[in-house]
Design a protein around this motif. Structure first.
Motif, short mmCIF file in Angstrom:
data_model
loop_
_atom_site.label_atom_id
_atom_site.label_comp_id
_atom_site.label_asym_id
_atom_site.label_seq_id
_atom_site.Cartn_x
_atom_site.Cartn_y
_atom_site.Cartn_z
N VAL B 51 0.86 -1.18 0.00
CA VAL B 51 0.00 0.00 0.00
C VAL B 51 0.90 1.24 0.00
O VAL B 51 1.78 1.36 0.85
CB VAL B 51 -0.93 0.03 1.24
N THR B 52 0.67 2.09 -0.98
CA THR B 52 1.42 3.36 -1.05
C THR B 52 0.43 4.48 -0.80
O THR B 52 -0.60 4.55 -1.46
CB THR B 52 2.05 3.55 -2.44
N SER B 53 0.73 5.33 0.17
CA SER B 53 -0.18 6.46 0.40
C SER B 53 0.44 7.73 -0.16
O SER B 53 1.65 7.93 -0.10
CB SER B 53 -0.52 6.61 1.88
N LEU B 54 -0.43 8.56 -0.74
CA LEU B 54 -0.02 9.85 -1.26
C LEU B 54 -0.61 10.91 -0.34
O LEU B 54 -1.83 10.96 -0.16
CB LEU B 54 -0.54 10.06 -2.69
N ILE B 55 0.26 11.70 0.28
CA ILE B 55 -0.23 12.73 1.20
C ILE B 55 0.29 14.10 0.77
O ILE B 55 1.24 14.20 0.00
CB ILE B 55 0.19 12.45 2.67
N GLY B 61 -1.14 18.07 -5.81
CA GLY B 61 -0.93 17.23 -6.99
C GLY B 61 -1.10 15.75 -6.73
O GLY B 61 -0.91 14.93 -7.65
N LYS B 62 -1.44 15.36 -5.50
CA LYS B 62 -1.51 13.92 -5.19
C LYS B 62 -2.65 13.23 -5.95
O LYS B 62 -2.46 12.14 -6.48
CB LYS B 62 -1.60 13.68 -3.68
N SER B 63 -3.83 13.89 -6.00
CA SER B 63 -4.95 13.28 -6.74
C SER B 63 -4.68 13.31 -8.24
O SER B 63 -5.03 12.36 -8.96
CB SER B 63 -6.26 14.00 -6.43
N SER B 225 -5.85 12.12 5.85
CA SER B 225 -5.58 11.75 7.24
C SER B 225 -4.20 11.13 7.33
O SER B 225 -3.95 10.05 6.82
CB SER B 225 -6.64 10.76 7.73
N MET B 226 -3.31 11.84 7.99
CA MET B 226 -1.95 11.29 8.11
C MET B 226 -1.92 10.06 8.98
O MET B 226 -1.13 9.15 8.77
CB MET B 226 -1.02 12.37 8.64
N VAL B 232 -2.20 2.46 7.34
CA VAL B 232 -2.48 1.47 6.30
C VAL B 232 -1.34 1.23 5.31
O VAL B 232 -1.32 0.22 4.63
CB VAL B 232 -3.76 1.79 5.49
N SER B 233 -0.40 2.17 5.19
CA SER B 233 0.54 2.05 4.08
C SER B 233 1.92 1.60 4.51
O SER B 233 2.32 1.77 5.65
CB SER B 233 0.64 3.39 3.33
N GLN B 234 2.63 1.03 3.55
CA GLN B 234 4.03 0.67 3.77
C GLN B 234 4.95 1.74 3.21
O GLN B 234 6.05 1.95 3.69
CB GLN B 234 4.36 -0.68 3.12
N LYS B 235 4.48 2.40 2.14
CA LYS B 235 5.27 3.49 1.55
C LYS B 235 4.42 4.76 1.58
O LYS B 235 3.20 4.69 1.44
CB LYS B 235 5.63 3.17 0.10
N THR B 236 5.09 5.87 1.73
CA THR B 236 4.37 7.14 1.71
C THR B 236 5.09 8.11 0.79
O THR B 236 6.33 8.18 0.80
CB THR B 236 4.28 7.74 3.14
N ALA B 237 4.29 8.83 -0.01
CA ALA B 237 4.84 9.87 -0.87
C ALA B 237 4.23 11.19 -0.43
O ALA B 237 3.01 11.32 -0.32
CB ALA B 237 4.49 9.59 -2.33
N PHE B 238 5.10 12.16 -0.15
CA PHE B 238 4.61 13.48 0.25
C PHE B 238 4.75 14.46 -0.91
O PHE B 238 5.85 14.67 -1.43
CB PHE B 238 5.38 14.00 1.47
#
Lengths: 234, 271
Positions: B51-55, B61-63, B225-226, B232-238
């Motif tokens: 799971v990669t989360s985009l925050i 630009g995340k969406s 929601s940070m 939920v995620s293993q990777k996060t992109a800010f």
């Protein structure tokens, strides 16, 4: 990075948390100084004052615990904030132990006041005490200023305290062998020296936590350690 | 070890990221709305079964990036995507790619649950039908049951499959939309703030579901929601102002981010 949170009350809580730690540190420092003075001057009244004042340090530790619990539950801190809060509760625990060892030293000083003691033995303990005091002061300064270099310097020199303690250990052992009538007094002094040496260990942990708070990593395990200076039968 | 005190739970440790293959490789991805560049050259590798989360703040630009991954931006007039996005080594933007097929492989779940005004059964069977994945009644029944089970909705829905999907609660509707996305056997699931319209209990159910779905899919989730990203995620992109500022292990991003902008954002400071 700007240091202010969008939610100002969070900044205020973090400031209060640091202030409590600094206050605990100041009290622990004073307790240690007075315990060493009482030992040097064989001052029972001062020892009793040290013992009585320990409750203030304990109370502050409880305050820190309560505040940390609240902040974790209500603020859900992240990154540097989370590290500050986590390190605060651990540093408070270490400072409480420092004050405890000062109290224990004071208790033994009261017992020693009724016993003849070899004055030279006290001199060695004073040296361990001065080193521990210096480290504690520097650790608290490093905490207040988030001074990584100073924290690391304190961390690296715990060896000196260990060496000084081992010197006292050997010295007291010699007195006991020379004159078994000093065994009771020397055993108390031995415990006192050990207490102060343990203070050095807690101070080392405090500066490690300062490093963790600032960098998010630990100092590693390459800290210089004295090599087997403990008493060994020949 | 203090440094790793904040963990994503035992499951995060079960399969180290390095073991999973890269599913989508993005290089220098730029998005333009007319002349305006909204996304400035993003490089991200998205791994399978992760799971990669985009925050990032609104408008970062995340969406926009998420919508590049199944060419949803194609539907926006004046929107142009440059750079390279490869799904299993094949260019998503290649002319030979059938967009409908692509969106079956890269499914999407939206912020607001949007079930079709059809029965629960038909909501799930619709995708397989138009993609010709199944033909017999038995096949459809199996797909519907399997998808609803995977989406954690089977027990609640099995006795009312002929009733309208819109009659379900918000959280159930969102799980129905997830079941609908799963029904066409996608490889990647994109989720655009899937819990922002849900209460905390429904949110927790979806988060648990995401953790289960991770065993079979690559998941990319946009979230405000940070705490959710952390959970939920293993990777996060800010993302910040159209730039990918920091990309890494979630546990590292939330305990010790490298970039001061990431630090400012996740700790709620004035950036």
């Amino acid at each position: 990075m700007a240091n202010q949170h969008l939610v100002k009350s969070f900044d205020e809580e973090l400031r209060v948390l640091d202030a409590r730690i600094s206050e605990m540190g100041g009290l622990a420092e004073a307790q240690l100084a007075q315990a060493l003075q009482a030992l040097r001057e064989r001052d029972t009244a001062l020892s009793e004052a040290v013992i009585a004042a320990d409750v203030r340090v304990d109370a502050l530790e409880h305050d820190v615990q309560d505040q940390v619990l609240q902040m974790l539950a209500l603020r859900q801190p992240m990154a540097v904030d989370l590290r500050q809060i986590l390190s605060a509760i651990k540093i408070a625990g270490h400072l409480e132990r420092v004050a405890d060892y000062a109290k224990n030293t004071a208790k033994r000083t009261i017992v020693l006041a009724r016993t003849p003691i070899p004055t030279r033995g006290v001199g060695g303990i004073e040296r361990v005490g001065r080193l521990a005091q210096g480290s504690l002061k520097d650790a608290l300064d490093a905490f207040a200023q988030r001074d990584l270099a100073r924290a690391r310097a304190v961390w690296a020199r715990d060896e000196e305290i260990d060496d000084a303690y081992n010197g006292v250990f050997r010295e007291l052992l010699t007195y006991m062998i020379e004159d078994p009538r000093t065994i009771t007094a020397c055993t108390h002094l031995m415990f006192i020296a050990k207490n102060i040496e343990r203070i050095g260990d807690h101070v080392t942990n405090v500066v490690e936590l300062v490093g963790f708070r600032v960098t998010g990593t630990t100092f590693g395990d390459d800290r210089p350690k004295s090599q087997g200076a403990m008493y060994r039968p020949q | 070890m203090i440094a790793t005190a904040m963990s994503n739970g035992a499951k995060a440790d079960a399969k180290p990221a390095a073991e999973h293959d890269i599913k989508i490789t993005g290089r220098d991805v730029r998005v333009f709305y007319g002349d305006k560049e909204a996304l400035h050259g993003v490089d991200v590798d998205l791994r399978d079964r992760e799971v990669t989360s985009l925050i990032g703040p609104s408008g970062c630009g995340k969406s926009t990036y998420l919508r590049c991954l199944n060419r949803m931006n194609d539907t926006i007039a004046g929107c142009r995507v440059t750079g390279s996005l490869m799904l299993d080594g094949k260019d998503i933007y290649d002319k030979s790619i059938d967009v409908v097929q692509l969106r079956a492989r890269v499914g999407m779940v939206f912020q607001k649950p949007n079930p079709f005004p059809k029965s629960i059964y038909e909501n799930v069977a619709y995708g397989p039908r138009i993609h010709g994945i199944a033909s017999s009644k038995a096949d459809f029944d199996a797909i519907v049951e399997n998808s609803l089970r995977k989406a954690g909705l089977w027990n609640e829905a099995k006795d009312r499959l002929d009733q309208p999907g819109t009659g379900l609660s918000g959280g159930q509707q969102q799980r129905l939309c997830i079941a609908r996305a799963i029904a066409v056997s996608p490889e990647v699931i994109l989720m655009d703030e899937p819990c922002s319209a849900l209460d905390p209990i429904a949110t927790a159910t979806i988060e648990e579901l995401i953790d289960e779905l991770r065993e079979n899919f690559a998941i990319v989730i946009v979230t405000h929601s940070m705490q959710q990203a952390a959970r939920v995620s293993q990777k996060t992109a800010f993302f910040h102002l159209g730039n990918l500022v920091e990309f890494g292990e979630t546990r590292q991003i939330f305990t010790n981010p490298v970039d001061t902008r990431t630090q400012a954002y996740i700790t709620g400071r004035i950036g």
